[in-house]
Design a protein around this motif. Structure first.
Motif, PDB file in Angstrom:
ATOM      1  N   LEU A  74       0.828  -1.202   0.000  1.00 44.65           N
ATOM      2  CA  LEU A  74       0.000   0.000   0.000  1.00 44.65           C
ATOM      3  C   LEU A  74       0.866   1.257   0.000  1.00 44.65           C
ATOM      4  N   LEU A  75       1.941   1.268   0.775  1.00 45.95           N
ATOM      5  CA  LEU A  75       2.815   2.440   0.835  1.00 45.95           C
ATOM      6  C   LEU A  75       3.491   2.693  -0.508  1.00 45.95           C
ATOM      7  N   VAL A  76       3.911   1.638  -1.184  1.00 43.76           N
ATOM      8  CA  VAL A  76       4.527   1.788  -2.502  1.00 43.76           C
ATOM      9  C   VAL A  76       3.531   2.419  -3.479  1.00 43.76           C
ATOM     10  N   THR A  77       2.315   1.905  -3.492  1.00 45.27           N
ATOM     11  CA  THR A  77       1.301   2.442  -4.406  1.00 45.27           C
ATOM     12  C   THR A  77       0.984   3.895  -4.085  1.00 45.27           C
ATOM     13  N   ARG A  78       0.885   4.205  -2.811  1.00 47.20           N
ATOM     14  CA  ARG A  78       0.594   5.586  -2.415  1.00 47.20           C
ATOM     15  C   ARG A  78       1.750   6.517  -2.769  1.00 47.20           C
ATOM     16  N   SER A  79       2.980   6.029  -2.649  1.00 41.68           N
ATOM     17  CA  SER A  79       4.141   6.850  -2.995  1.00 41.68           C
ATOM     18  C   SER A  79       4.122   7.218  -4.477  1.00 41.68           C
ATOM     19  N   VAL A  80       3.829   6.249  -5.326  1.00 40.22           N
ATOM     20  CA  VAL A  80       3.759   6.523  -6.761  1.00 40.22           C
ATOM     21  C   VAL A  80       2.645   7.529  -7.053  1.00 40.22           C
ATOM     22  N   LEU A  81       1.489   7.340  -6.424  1.00 40.22           N
ATOM     23  CA  LEU A  81       0.365   8.238  -6.659  1.00 40.22           C
ATOM     24  C   LEU A  81       0.683   9.654  -6.193  1.00 40.22           C
ATOM     25  N   ASP A  82       1.312   9.791  -5.039  1.00 43.68           N
ATOM     26  CA  ASP A  82       1.652  11.122  -4.544  1.00 43.68           C
ATOM     27  C   ASP A  82       2.692  11.797  -5.435  1.00 43.68           C
ATOM     28  N   THR A  83       3.611  11.032  -5.987  1.00 48.23           N
ATOM     29  CA  THR A  83       4.571  11.620  -6.923  1.00 48.23           C
ATOM     30  C   THR A  83       3.849  12.178  -8.143  1.00 48.23           C
ATOM     31  N   LEU A  84       2.915  11.424  -8.660  1.00 49.96           N
ATOM     32  CA  LEU A  84       2.173  11.877  -9.831  1.00 49.96           C
ATOM     33  C   LEU A  84       1.361  13.134  -9.523  1.00 49.96           C
TER      34      LEU A  84
ATOM     35  N   GLY B  16       2.261  15.448  -7.492  1.00 43.74           N
ATOM     36  CA  GLY B  16       3.135  16.543  -7.099  1.00 43.74           C
ATOM     37  C   GLY B  16       3.450  16.606  -5.625  1.00 43.74           C
ATOM     38  N   ARG B  17       3.030  15.616  -4.852  1.00 40.89           N
ATOM     39  CA  ARG B  17       3.301  15.613  -3.413  1.00 40.89           C
ATOM     40  C   ARG B  17       4.562  14.798  -3.147  1.00 40.89           C
ATOM     41  N   THR B  18       5.681  15.329  -3.608  1.00 41.39           N
ATOM     42  CA  THR B  18       6.913  14.541  -3.587  1.00 41.39           C
ATOM     43  C   THR B  18       7.460  14.345  -2.181  1.00 41.39           C
ATOM     44  N   ARG B  19       7.221  15.293  -1.285  1.00 36.90           N
ATOM     45  CA  ARG B  19       7.712  15.109   0.089  1.00 36.90           C
ATOM     46  C   ARG B  19       7.013  13.917   0.739  1.00 36.90           C
ATOM     47  N   GLU B  20       5.675  13.851   0.623  1.00 34.93           N
ATOM     48  CA  GLU B  20       4.945  12.717   1.171  1.00 34.93           C
ATOM     49  C   GLU B  20       5.328  11.424   0.462  1.00 34.93           C
ATOM     50  N   ALA B  21       5.525  11.510  -0.858  1.00 35.20           N
ATOM     51  CA  ALA B  21       5.889  10.320  -1.622  1.00 35.20           C
ATOM     52  C   ALA B  21       7.220   9.750  -1.155  1.00 35.20           C
ATOM     53  N   HIS B  22       8.186  10.620  -0.894  1.00 31.26           N
ATOM     54  CA  HIS B  22       9.497  10.145  -0.451  1.00 31.26           C
ATOM     55  C   HIS B  22       9.393   9.487   0.922  1.00 31.26           C
ATOM     56  N   ALA B  23       8.613  10.070   1.826  1.00 29.27           N
ATOM     57  CA  ALA B  23       8.443   9.480   3.155  1.00 29.27           C
ATOM     58  C   ALA B  23       7.766   8.113   3.066  1.00 29.27           C
ATOM     59  N   GLU B  24       6.767   7.999   2.201  1.00 27.02           N
ATOM     60  CA  GLU B  24       6.075   6.718   2.049  1.00 27.02           C
ATOM     61  C   GLU B  24       6.976   5.672   1.410  1.00 27.02           C
ATOM     62  N   GLY B  25       7.737   6.063   0.411  1.00 27.85           N
ATOM     63  CA  GLY B  25       8.660   5.121  -0.206  1.00 27.85           C
ATOM     64  C   GLY B  25       9.717   4.643   0.767  1.00 27.85           C
ATOM     65  N   THR B  26      10.232   5.551   1.599  1.00 31.66           N
ATOM     66  CA  THR B  26      11.231   5.168   2.592  1.00 31.66           C
ATOM     67  C   THR B  26      10.642   4.199   3.611  1.00 31.66           C
ATOM     68  N   ALA B  27       9.425   4.488   4.088  1.00 27.44           N
ATOM     69  CA  ALA B  27       8.773   3.592   5.037  1.00 27.44           C
ATOM     70  C   ALA B  27       8.521   2.219   4.413  1.00 27.44           C
TER      71      ALA B  27
ATOM     72  N   CYS C 294      10.056   9.009  -7.462  1.00 29.36           N
ATOM     73  CA  CYS C 294       9.891  10.245  -6.698  1.00 29.36           C
ATOM     74  C   CYS C 294      11.059  11.202  -6.965  1.00 29.36           C
ATOM     75  N   ASP C 295      12.290  10.688  -6.929  1.00 28.11           N
ATOM     76  CA  ASP C 295      13.447  11.541  -7.203  1.00 28.11           C
ATOM     77  C   ASP C 295      13.414  12.080  -8.624  1.00 28.11           C
ATOM     78  N   LEU C 296      12.966  11.275  -9.577  1.00 23.89           N
ATOM     79  CA  LEU C 296      12.845  11.746 -10.952  1.00 23.89           C
ATOM     80  C   LEU C 296      11.842  12.889 -11.025  1.00 23.89           C
ATOM     81  N   GLY C 297      10.737  12.769 -10.300  1.00 21.32           N
ATOM     82  CA  GLY C 297       9.751  13.838 -10.291  1.00 21.32           C
ATOM     83  C   GLY C 297      10.267  15.110  -9.645  1.00 21.32           C
ATOM     84  N   ARG C 298      11.205  14.986  -8.714  1.00 19.83           N
ATOM     85  CA  ARG C 298      11.775  16.165  -8.045  1.00 19.83           C
ATOM     86  C   ARG C 298      12.967  16.740  -8.800  1.00 19.83           C
ATOM     87  N   GLY C 299      13.348  16.088  -9.899  1.00 20.37           N
ATOM     88  CA  GLY C 299      14.493  16.547 -10.659  1.00 20.37           C
ATOM     89  C   GLY C 299      15.823  16.094 -10.103  1.00 20.37           C
TER      90      GLY C 299
END
Length: 924
Positions: free
Chosen positions: A648-658, A660-671, A695-700
Motif C-alpha cells: 500500500l505504501l509503494v502504491t501511495r508513494s507513486v500516486l503522490d509523486t504523480l 506533485g506531493r513529492t515530500r509525502e511520496a518520499h516518506a512513504e517510499g522510505t517507510a 519520486c526523485d525523478l519527479g523532483r528533478g
C-alpha cells in the motif's frame, strides 16, 4: 437475583442513562465490572429494562459457566427474536453463513468461514439500527462462548455511525473485556454497598431486619458484598443466631464455604439434580429430575421459567455445586447426560469429560463434532474439540493421531493462530513419516510464503521428498513451489513445467491440474513470454468441472476462493494489471471486491483494494485511487497485515509523486523500503526502490533516481525477471540517464524495451528514444559550446523545465530556414505571453473583465497542458485516450478549441513537443 430493585446505586444508574442517550449519536459501550456477588447483574437488568422503555431493540445473552464450551450459544441468544425477514436483507453468502451457524439452514455445501458469520452479524446490527436503536447486552461476559465472543468483537470494531450500544457485565481481569475496553468504553466499577443499603437489601430479600450491631457485623464479614451479606443473614436466620451481642458471628467468613454449607443441607437427591443442572449448557426440566429440582427451587437455589428452563439464582451457586462434587460423581453425571442431550457436540463433550484413559470411540465422536463445528463457521470450537480428540486417541494408532494433528494444525492456521499452528505442524514434520509429513511441510510452506519465501521453497523441496509417488500430492507441491518462487524466475519456471507435465501424465484431480496450469501461466509471464490466455482458459474449464467436488482432506492451497471468484480469474486479473489491460483487470477486481465484502473477507478485500488503486493510478483516475488506498489502509489498521502495508505504501508513494506531493511520496517510499527489508520481501524491496526512484525523478534529482533504479535493476537481474512490465523502471531509468548525460548507458537501457512486445514498451520506448536523440552529444555534435568549452547541461529542480531544457538544446545544427521559423515562433509565443500577463495584471481579482477572465483561463489551461506533456512516461502511456485528447484540446468559455493558443503561450512548447509527438505516434 432476577427482578431485584436497585439499591444504593444512584450514580451508576445516572451513568447508564447517559450511556443510553449517547447511543442516539452513534456506537457506545458500557462495561460494568465488579467481584462476584457485588450486584453486576442487578445493575445490568436495570439497564436493559431502561433501554426497552426508551424503545431500544435489546439483544441479550446471559451465559453460564457450562456454556463457555458450546458453539455459538451466545449468538443464538442475541438473534433468538430476530426474524428471517431481517436476515433476508443480507447478501446471500452472509445469510447462509448465519443460518448454518445458528442451525437454521442445512450445512450442505462449502463450510462458512467465521468471518462470514461475523460480517453477517455486523450487517444484522446495521439493518436493525436503521429502524430503532439497538442494545447488545451480555451478562457475565467471561462465560460467553469463544465463537460468539469473536463475532461480537468483530462487529464492535466495524460499527462507526450506527445506533448500537453494547452493555456488558464482567468480573475484573481476564481478556474477555479487552475488545470493549480497547474501544473506549465507559466503565462502572461497582463498590461495596453502604450499611443503609445493606439494611434495605436484607429487608427486601429475606423479609426481616437486624439490629444495628448485628448489621454492622454482617457488613464487616461480607465487606459490603450484597450476595455475601444475604447468605450470611440467611445462615443467621436458619441457625437461630441471636440478634444481639458482640460475639463473632458463627458463620464461615469465606463465601465459598458459606455456599457449600448451604448446599450440603439439601437432600442428596436434590444435590445430584443440581450437579446435572450445573453440568448442562442449557438445563431444562426435561433433562433433570423434576421433583428434586422443584425442591431446589423452593430453597431459593434455582428458578424455573415458563418454558421449563432452569437457572441458578447466582452463578456462584452453580460453580459451587460442580466444584464440591467428587470426580467420580462428575464422570457419572456426564456419562448419563451424554445419552440424554440432542446436540452431537454436547454429547461428545460429555463423553470426553466422562472418559478416563484414551478411548478411540470417544475420540472419533469428538473429531466428528469438531468437523460439525467447523462446518458451522466456528473454528475456535472445532480446534478445542479436535485437541480433546487428539488427547483421547490411543498412541498405538499413530496414523490416526497424526492425521488428526495435521487437521488441527490446518485449523489453527486458518483461524489466525500462527504460533500454535507452527508448533503443531513442526512436531508432525519432525516425527511423522510419509504423506502426512509432506502435507505438514506444505502447510508450513504456505505459512512462510508471505514472510520468508526462501524457507517456503525449501519446505516444498522437503515435502517433495516425503510425498512418495502420489501424483496429486506431488503436483500440488510442485505448483505451490512455483507460485512461491518469485525470487528466482528460472526455478519458478522449472517447478511449473514439472507440475504441468506430471498433471498431464497422471490422472490428477481437476482442481490440481488447474493449479498447475495457473502456475505455468504465471511462470511464462515472469519469463517474458507474455500472457498465456490458452493456459488460463483451460484452467478455468477445469475449475468449472471441479466446482462443488472438493472434499475434506483435499487440496491445501485453496485460500480466499469463493464460488463467485475462481483462481483462474484472479490470476488473469493480476497479469492483466501488469499487461496494461486495465479495463479487464478493473472488471475482475471490482467483482472480487464485491465478493470479499459479501463474504466478510477483509484479508482478501485489502489486497483487492490495493490492486484497484494500482489500476486507477495507471488509468489516470487518481481520486478514485486515493479512495481505494484510504479504504485499504483502514482495513490494514484492523487486521495488522504489515506485509500488505508495504504494498500500500509503494502504491501511495507513486500516486503522490504523480500528484506533485513529492515530500509525502518520499516518506512513504522510505517507510515501504524499511518494512520490505524487515519482512525480507525481495519484490517489495525492488518495488520500494522503484517508487523512490520515480519520486526523485519527479523532483528533478536525477542522480538519486538513477541510483534507486540501478538497485532495483540489480534485484531484477538477480531474480531473472524477463518481463520489464513487472517493475516498469526501464523507461524512467533511461530518462534519468539522459538527463545526466550518460547517453550510452541510456541507449543500452532502452535496448530492453522491445516495441513489439507491448504497447507500453512501444510508447515509453519511443518517447525515451526521442529524448535520447535530442540530447546533447548525439548525431555528430561534439558536445562543445560556441566558445569551444564543454557544453553544460543545467540541472533544474523542476522536471518540466529540465525536460524542456534538454529538448531545447537539440543536437542538429540549424539551417537558415529553421532559424527563421524558430524566430517567428518565438516572437509569436512572447506576444501571447505578454497579452496574457497584461490581462491578468490589468484587472482586479473581484472585477475582471470578460477578456481578462478568458486570458486567465487560457493561461491555466496552457499550464495544465505543458505539465501533462512532461509527465513521466508511465503515466502518459496509460492515460485513457479520451483524457489525453481532452488535455490536448482544451476549450475556452465559449467551447472554442484552445490547443494551438495554449501551446504557443509556452515558449518551450514547440521544442519539448517533439518528443511528445513520437509518443503520440507510438500510442496510435
Amino acid at each position: 437475583m432476577t427482578g431485584r430493585a436497585v439499591v444504593g446505586r444512584p450514580a451508576e444508574l445516572d451513568v447508564v442513562d447517559a450511556f443510553l442517550a449517547a447511543v442516539d449519536d452513534g456506537p457506545a459501550r458500557l462495561l460494568i465490572e465488579g467481584e462476584a456477588g457485588i450486584g453486576k447483574t442487578t445493575v445490568w437488568q436495570a439497564a436493559t429494562a431502561r433501554a426497552r422503555e426508551r424503545g431500544f431493540r435489546v439483544l441479550a445473552s446471559r451465559p453460564g459457566p457450562s456454556e463457555t464450551r458450546l458453539t455459538f450459544a451466545g449468538l443464538g441468544d442475541f438473534l433468538a427474536e430476530v426474524t428471517d425477514d431481517v436476515l433476508d436483507v443480507l447478501p446471500a453468502p452472509q445469510r447462509r453463513a448465519l443460518g448454518v451457524a445458528l442451525l437454521r439452514a442445512d450445512p450442505d455445501g462449502p463450510a462458512p468461514q467465521q468471518r462470514e458469520v461475523s460480517t453477517a452479524f455486523a450487517g444484522t446490527l446495521r439493518v436493525l439500527a436503521a429502524e430503532t436503536p439497538v442494545l447488545v447486552a451480555v451478562d457475565d461476559l467471561q462465560w460467553l462462548d469463544l465463537p460468539s465472543r469473536r463475532v461480537l468483537e468483530f462487529a464492535l470494531r466495524r460499527l462507526e455511525t450506527e445506533r448500537v450500544g453494547v452493555l456488558a457485565a464482567a468480573r475484573p481481569g481476564g481478556d474477555w473485556t479487552s475488545a470493549i475496553v480497547a474501544l473506549r468504553a465507559t466503565r462502572i466499577r461497582l463498590a461495596p454497598l453502604s450499611l443503609a443499603s445493606l439494611h434495605e437489601v436484607l429487608r427486601t430479600e429475606l423479609g426481616t431486619t437486624f439490629p444495628r450491631p448485628t448489621l454492622v457485623r454482617i457488613e464487616a464479614v461480607s465487606s459490603g458484598n450484597p450476595f455475601f451479606a444475604i447468605e450470611v443473614a440467611r445462615a443467621l436466620v436458619e441457625h437461630g443466631e441471636p440478634a444481639h451481642g458482640s460475639a463473632p458471628l458463627s458463620v464461615p467468613d469465606d463465601l465459598t464455604d458459606l455456599i457449600a454449607g448451604r448446599l450440603r443441607r439439601l437432600p442428596a437427591g436434590t444435590r445430584r439434580a443440581l450437579l446435572a443442572a450445573a453440568a448442562l449448557s442449557t438445563p431444562t426440566l426435561d433433562l433433570l429430575d423434576r421433583a428434586s429440582i422443584r425442591k431446589a427451587e423452593a430453597a431459593g437455589v434455582v428458578s424455573i421459567d415458563g418454558d421449563g428452563g432452569v437457572r441458578f439464582a447466582h452463578p456462584l451457586l452453580a460453580a459451587s455445586v460442580y466444584a464440591t462434587a467428587s470426580i467420580a460423581d462428575r464422570r457419572a453425571v456426564h456419562r448419563k447426560l451424554a445419552a440424554r442431550v440432542r446436540s452431537p457436540e454436547e454429547c461428545a463433550r460429555h463423553l470426553a469429560l466422562a472418559a478416563g484413559p484414551p478411548d478411540e470411540m470417544v475420540a472419533g465422536m469428538l473429531a466428528e463434532a469438531a468437523r460439525a463445528a467447523r462446518e458451522r463457521g466456528a473454528p475456535d470450537a472445532a480446534i478445542e474439540l479436535l485437541e480433546l480428540a487428539c488427547d483421547l486417541t490411543p498412541v498405538d494408532d499413530p496414523a490416526t493421531l497424526d492425521s488428526r494433528r495435521l487437521e488441527l494444525g490446518r485449523l489453527l492456521s486458518e483461524a489466525g493462530d500462527p504460533h500454535r499452528a507452527t508448533t503443531v505442524l513442526r512436531d508432525i514434520a519432525d516425527n511423522a513419516r510419509g504423506q502426512v509429513r509432506a502435507r505438514a511441510l506444505l502447510l508450513l510452506a504456505f505459512r512462510s510464503e508471505t514472510s520468508q519465501a526462501g524457507d517456503a521453497v525449501r519446505l516444498c523441496d522437503a515435502a517433495l521428498e516425503a510425498s512418495g509417488d502420489d501424483p496429486n500430492l506431488r503436483v500440488e507441491i510442485l505448483a505451490a513451489a512455483s507460485r512461491m518462487s518469485d525470487d528466482d524466475v528460472g526455478r519458478k519456471a522449472t517447478y511449473a513445467h514439472e507440475a504441468h507435465e506430471l498433471a498431464k501424465r497422471a490422472a490428477v484431480r481437476p482442481e490440481l491440474e488447474a493449479y498447475a496450469l495457473l502456475a505455468l501461466a504465471e511462470a511464462e509471464f515472469f519469463s517474458g513470454r507474455g500472457l498465456r490466455y490458452d493456459l488460463v482458459s483451460r484452467a478455468a474449464e477445469l475449475e468449472e468441472a471441479a466446482a462443488g467436488a472438493r472434499q475434506d482432506g483435499g487440496s491445501l492451497h485453496r485460500v480466499h476462493h469463493y464460488e463467485e471468484v475462481r483462481p483462474s480469474a484472479r490470476l488473469l486479473g493480476i497479469l492483466r494489471i501488469y499487461a496494461d489491460e486495465l479495463d479487464g483487470a478493473r472488471e475482475e477486481f471490482e467483482r472480487e471486491r464485491d465478493a470479499a465484502l459479501a463474504h466478510g473477507d477483509e484479508v482478501q478485500l485489502a489486497r483487492t483494494l490495493i490492486r484497484l488503486a494500482v489500476i486507477e493510478t495507471r488509468a489516470g483516475n487518481w481520486q478514485l485511487a486515493e479512495t481505494y488506498l484510504a479504504e485499504g489502509g483502514q482495513i490494514l489498521d484492523r487486521t495488522g497485515q504489515e506485509w500488505l502495508r508495504c504494498w500500500l505504501l509503494v502504491t501511495r508513494s507513486v500516486l503522490d509523486t504523480l500528484r506533485g506531493r513529492t515530500r509525502e511520496a518520499h516518506a512513504e517510499g522510505t517507510a515501504a523500503l524499511e518494512l520490505a527489508t524487515a519482512v525480507e520481501s525481495t519484490w517489495f524491496v525492488a518495488d520500494s526502490q522503484v517508487a523512490l526512484g520515480f519520486c526523485d525523478l519527479g523532483r528533478g534529482e536525477l542522480a538519486g533516481a538513477s541510483a534507486w533504479f540501478a538497485r532495483s535493476s540489480e534485484i531484477a537481474e538477480r531474480i531473472g525477471v524477463g518481463e520489464p512490465r513487472l517493475l516498469r523502471s526501464l523507461a524512467d531509468h533511461a530518462e534519468a540517464l539522459v538527463g545526466l548525460g550518460e547517453l550510452d548507458a541510456a541507449e543500452e537501457m532502452l535496448a530492453g524495451l522491445d516495441p513489439r512486445s507491448s504497447a507500453w514498451a512501444a510508447a515509453t520506448g519511443a518517447r525515451c528514444r526521442a529524448l535520447l536523440c535530442s540530447a546533447p552529444g548525439r548525431a555528430g555534435r561534439s558536445g562543445r559550446d560556441d566558445r569551444g568549452g564543454p557544453r553544460r547541461t543545467r540541472r533544474s529542480s523542476d522536471p518540466v523545465r529540465a525536460r524542456a531544457h534538454a529538448a531545447r538544446e537539440g543536437p542538429d545544427p540549424e539551417t537558415p530556414q529553421r532559424a527563421a521559423s524558430r524566430e517567428r515562433r518565438s516572437r509569436r509565443e512572447h506576444r501571447h505571453l505578454r497579452e496574457a500577463r497584461g490581462a491578468r495584471l490589468g484587472g482586479a481579482r473581484a472585477g475582471r473583465t470578460p477578456p481578462a477572465r478568458a486570458a486567465e483561463g487560457v493561461r491555466r489551461r496552457a499550464h495544465a497542458q505543458r505539465a501533462h506533456r512532461c509527465l513521466p512516461c508511465r503515466v502518459r502511456a496509460h492515460e485513457p485516450p479520451d483524457r489525453r485528447a481532452h488535455l490536448r484540446e482544451p476549450e475556452d468559455r465559449r467551447g472554442q478549441p484552445l490547443a494551438r493558443v495554449s501551446q504557443a503561450r509556452h515558449p518551450l512548447a514547440g521544442r519539448a513537443g517533439r518528443a511528445h509527438g513520437d509518443l503520440e505516434r507510438a500510442e496510435t
